[in-house]
Design a protein around this motif. Sequence first.
Motif, mmCIF file in Angstrom:
data_model
loop_
_atom_site.group_PDB
_atom_site.id
_atom_site.type_symbol
_atom_site.label_atom_id
_atom_site.label_comp_id
_atom_site.label_asym_id
_atom_site.label_seq_id
_atom_site.Cartn_x
_atom_site.Cartn_y
_atom_site.Cartn_z
ATOM 1 N N PHE A 15 19.550 -51.256 57.708
ATOM 2 C CA PHE A 15 18.830 -50.710 56.558
ATOM 3 C C PHE A 15 18.637 -49.199 56.700
ATOM 4 C CE2 PHE A 15 17.368 -55.096 55.494
ATOM 5 C CZ PHE A 15 17.782 -55.094 54.166
ATOM 6 N N ILE A 79 25.463 -56.365 53.633
ATOM 7 C CA ILE A 79 25.066 -55.943 52.283
ATOM 8 C C ILE A 79 25.031 -57.133 51.331
ATOM 9 C CG2 ILE A 79 25.739 -54.535 50.298
ATOM 10 C CD1 ILE A 79 26.740 -52.439 52.297
ATOM 11 N N ASP A 80 26.063 -57.956 51.345
ATOM 12 C CA ASP A 80 26.066 -59.136 50.464
ATOM 13 C C ASP A 80 24.921 -60.078 50.806
ATOM 14 O OD1 ASP A 80 28.207 -58.412 48.893
ATOM 15 O OD2 ASP A 80 29.688 -59.459 50.126
ATOM 16 N N TYR A 82 21.890 -59.410 52.271
ATOM 17 C CA TYR A 82 20.532 -58.924 52.018
ATOM 18 C C TYR A 82 20.330 -58.276 50.646
ATOM 19 C CZ TYR A 82 19.515 -59.711 56.940
ATOM 20 O OH TYR A 82 19.318 -60.290 58.165
ATOM 21 N N LEU A 83 21.383 -57.681 50.090
ATOM 22 C CA LEU A 83 21.212 -56.907 48.864
ATOM 23 C C LEU A 83 21.862 -57.531 47.635
ATOM 24 C CD1 LEU A 83 21.780 -53.341 50.359
ATOM 25 C CD2 LEU A 83 19.633 -54.579 50.062
ATOM 26 N N ILE A 86 19.925 -58.658 44.489
ATOM 27 C CA ILE A 86 18.632 -57.962 44.490
ATOM 28 C C ILE A 86 18.821 -56.527 44.005
ATOM 29 C CG2 ILE A 86 16.743 -57.133 45.948
ATOM 30 C CD1 ILE A 86 17.349 -59.596 47.765
ATOM 31 N N VAL A 87 19.699 -55.774 44.674
ATOM 32 C CA VAL A 87 19.955 -54.384 44.303
ATOM 33 C C VAL A 87 21.055 -54.308 43.246
ATOM 34 C CG1 VAL A 87 20.729 -52.141 45.186
ATOM 35 C CG2 VAL A 87 19.176 -53.536 46.539
ATOM 36 N N TYR A 88 21.979 -55.223 43.286
ATOM 37 C CA TYR A 88 23.073 -55.269 42.320
ATOM 38 C C TYR A 88 23.363 -56.736 42.004
ATOM 39 C CZ TYR A 88 25.894 -56.316 46.451
ATOM 40 O OH TYR A 88 26.391 -56.877 47.597
ATOM 41 N N PHE A 96 26.980 -51.500 43.738
ATOM 42 C CA PHE A 96 26.243 -50.913 44.857
ATOM 43 C C PHE A 96 26.996 -49.717 45.425
ATOM 44 C CE2 PHE A 96 25.278 -50.725 49.430
ATOM 45 C CZ PHE A 96 23.931 -50.450 49.353
#
Length: 136
Positions: A15, A79-80, A82-83, A86-88, A96
Amino acid sequence: MAYRVIGEGAMLLHFAFLVYVTFGGFLAWRWPRTLWLHLPIAGYALGIAAIGWVCPLTHVEDWARLNAGQQGFGDTGFIDNYLGGIVYPEGQMIVFELMVSTSVAISWIGLILIHLRRRHRPPPTPHTADDHEPRA
C-alpha cells in the motif's frame, strides 16, 4: 504468528508503494530532490503494469499468508485482491492504471512548471537598513 506478521508487513509495504507511486511526484513540488526517488519507483510500477513484471512483495505476502494458514492470492495479484471493486470496477484494472498514470503525469508536469517559474523569477533585491526607516 511470524508468517502472519510478514504477510501483514508486505501488505502495508504494498500500500505504501502504491501511495508513493501515485502521489510521490507531488512531494517533489515541495522537496525537489525526492524526484530522484520517485523516478525509479514510478518506472518500476510502469514495468509492472506495461511489461508484466511481478512485484516481489506479492510473492512474499502470498508465501507468508499461505504459511500462516490464510488464503493466498491464487490467480489474482495484490491490486486485484485488495482494490478490485473498491477503487475501480471489478475486472477493470485499466481504470486503476489510468488513474495512477494521470496522477504521476500531472505531478511531473506541475514539477516542470514550478521549476520553470522559479528559473525565470527575478532574484530578490537586497534590503538595506534604510528600507525600514519611516520616510519624512
